[in-house]
Motif scaffolding. Sequence first.
Motif, PDB file in Angstrom:
ATOM      1  N   VAL A  11       0.855  -1.190   0.000  1.00 56.11           N
ATOM      2  CA  VAL A  11       0.000   0.000   0.000  1.00 56.11           C
ATOM      3  C   VAL A  11       0.887   1.234   0.000  1.00 56.11           C
ATOM      4  N   PRO A  12       0.780   2.117  -1.012  1.00 55.89           N
ATOM      5  CA  PRO A  12       1.677   3.271  -1.076  1.00 55.89           C
ATOM      6  C   PRO A  12       1.345   4.304  -0.014  1.00 55.89           C
ATOM      7  N   SER A  13       2.377   4.950   0.475  1.00 50.49           N
ATOM      8  CA  SER A  13       2.191   6.089   1.384  1.00 50.49           C
ATOM      9  C   SER A  13       2.792   7.355   0.816  1.00 50.49           C
ATOM     10  N   ASP A  14       3.622   7.220  -0.231  1.00 52.14           N
ATOM     11  CA  ASP A  14       4.326   8.349  -0.834  1.00 52.14           C
ATOM     12  C   ASP A  14       4.036   8.329  -2.336  1.00 52.14           C
ATOM     13  N   LEU A  15       3.179   9.234  -2.803  1.00 48.18           N
ATOM     14  CA  LEU A  15       2.789   9.239  -4.216  1.00 48.18           C
ATOM     15  C   LEU A  15       3.958   9.553  -5.131  1.00 48.18           C
ATOM     16  N   ALA A  16       4.858  10.414  -4.692  1.00 48.31           N
ATOM     17  CA  ALA A  16       6.018  10.751  -5.515  1.00 48.31           C
ATOM     18  C   ALA A  16       6.921   9.530  -5.691  1.00 48.31           C
ATOM     19  N   ALA A  17       7.151   8.785  -4.603  1.00 46.96           N
ATOM     20  CA  ALA A  17       7.973   7.577  -4.690  1.00 46.96           C
ATOM     21  C   ALA A  17       7.298   6.530  -5.564  1.00 46.96           C
ATOM     22  N   LEU A  18       5.988   6.431  -5.466  1.00 46.09           N
ATOM     23  CA  LEU A  18       5.250   5.490  -6.301  1.00 46.09           C
ATOM     24  C   LEU A  18       5.407   5.844  -7.773  1.00 46.09           C
ATOM     25  N   ALA A  19       5.327   7.119  -8.100  1.00 45.76           N
ATOM     26  CA  ALA A  19       5.480   7.561  -9.487  1.00 45.76           C
ATOM     27  C   ALA A  19       6.897   7.276  -9.994  1.00 45.76           C
ATOM     28  N   ARG A  20       7.892   7.543  -9.156  1.00 40.81           N
ATOM     29  CA  ARG A  20       9.288   7.316  -9.573  1.00 40.81           C
ATOM     30  C   ARG A  20       9.571   5.843  -9.833  1.00 40.81           C
ATOM     31  N   SER A  21       8.911   4.973  -9.101  1.00 36.41           N
ATOM     32  CA  SER A  21       9.202   3.545  -9.230  1.00 36.41           C
ATOM     33  C   SER A  21       8.829   2.995 -10.605  1.00 36.41           C
ATOM     34  N   GLY A  22       7.808   3.554 -11.234  1.00 36.76           N
ATOM     35  CA  GLY A  22       7.366   3.059 -12.526  1.00 36.76           C
ATOM     36  C   GLY A  22       6.621   1.748 -12.475  1.00 36.76           C
ATOM     37  N   VAL A  23       6.226   1.300 -11.268  1.00 38.11           N
ATOM     38  CA  VAL A  23       5.546   0.012 -11.140  1.00 38.11           C
ATOM     39  C   VAL A  23       4.175   0.047 -11.805  1.00 38.11           C
ATOM     40  N   LEU A  24       3.458   1.169 -11.650  1.00 35.99           N
ATOM     41  CA  LEU A  24       2.109   1.274 -12.197  1.00 35.99           C
ATOM     42  C   LEU A  24       2.117   1.955 -13.559  1.00 35.99           C
TER      43      LEU A  24
END
Length: 481
Positions: free
Chosen positions: A113-126
């Motif tokens: 479950v993401p808590s950091d939208l910026a980190a989620l975006a950087r990861s490229g997983v989605l």
Amino acid sequence: MDGTRRHVVVVGGGISGLAAAWHIGNGDHGGDDVRVTVLDGAPQVGGKLRVSQIAGLPVDEGAEAMIARRPEGRELARMAGLGDDLVHPAKIPASVLSRGALRPLPAGQVMGVPSDLAALARSGVLSPAGLARVPLDLVLPATLITSDVSVAAYIRARVGGEVVERLVEPLLGGVYAGRADLLSLDATLPHIATAARTERSLLRAARAIAAEAPAGAGPVFTTVRGGMGRLPEAVASSSGAEVRTGVMARELSRTPQGWRLVAGPAPDPETIEADAVVVALPAPAAARLLSAEVPKAAAELSRVEYASMAIVTLAYPWQAFPEPPSGSGYLVPPVEGRPVKAVTFSSAKWPHLAEADPGVFVLRCSIGRLGEEFILQRDDDELVALAMAEMAEITGVRGLPLESRVTRWGGALPQYDVGHLDRVARVRAAVAVQPGLAVCGAAYDGVGIPACVSTARTAATAVLAHLRELGGRHEDHAASR
């Protein structure tokens, strides 16, 4: 039965049963007052904790680590004399294979479950569409949770299907080899479940959970130098119990004095009398043993489903890789459609392995999820070929491994489906009214080593309380004569 010492029989020689035996033999009212016998049908103790050599290195065939931030496993290792051999993984990241490429697990995620939208975006997983769906959680009305629901149902409603498919599924799959649309939110993600009942936004709740992690708390995982498979033997040796392998307990019945077990082969059965019994077996085997005396508990345990899996261990020469694999390994979402569900770069993750032989690189591929048993019907050579093909594609490794090993774990991982906690409560309520009987193991409060040890300690406490009560009755009887 020895009239001067109380006898406790522990059925099951996995880490739960051995931990129960240790705590009974070394707890209050234990020691010289109690003799403990452990029965296990397998030729060796340890259950799913086992270590053997591959390319001259000791590498675990089952669980390779335990949570370090829960104390029960570390404490048991220290009490068994392995405290100085506890080691930690290297501080390197893990990845997820998403949309055809290895991508970093987003910083701050809480079991996916993401808590950091910026980190989620950087990861490229989605995908861009999946990423755009996540922040809608901040404005959507509350998702009312009045009873247990599946992990997928709640998280999908809050942050979208891609978070479930590409982050939550592979992380939960690494623990349970199960499916998020079946697994219980309350049982598998209790912090998230609590937040679901008190917070409108899952993202904000995940941020709060991530922020609660103590700074400088140390590594999340630990293992034993030489393999987690060393732990069962050490616990057995230090428990003071008589450990009998190759002895299957087939029947359990109440007697006026306590309990009677029938063990061994049907043509030549052995009867064992006990003042108390701890059943530390997987749910299906526990159900069979309890069926005569505790049918309600047996009926509940018989409904616990198990997933099977295999671990393919490969040892390559270092020079076989165009460049050393980076990170500790990676997880594979089911949506990627690959047979391999997780890979651990063992020689990178565990420095002590690399130090033992710098010329060898060991890795482990996990194959099989709930509902994918057909993959495990392939023979060992085919499973090795699947793992080698995966490694050639992802790491570029060339040539054949120095050695390979396939370990099959049939019915290894209990599935904590929706309603699991209520089921466990009903099992324990039915067992609790049987004096001198307790249960423990991975089927109840968690599949990790610390959770298993915790259930074992609870079972040991109940048994010792029963023995104290028996002692009190004996003293009252003697005084009245």
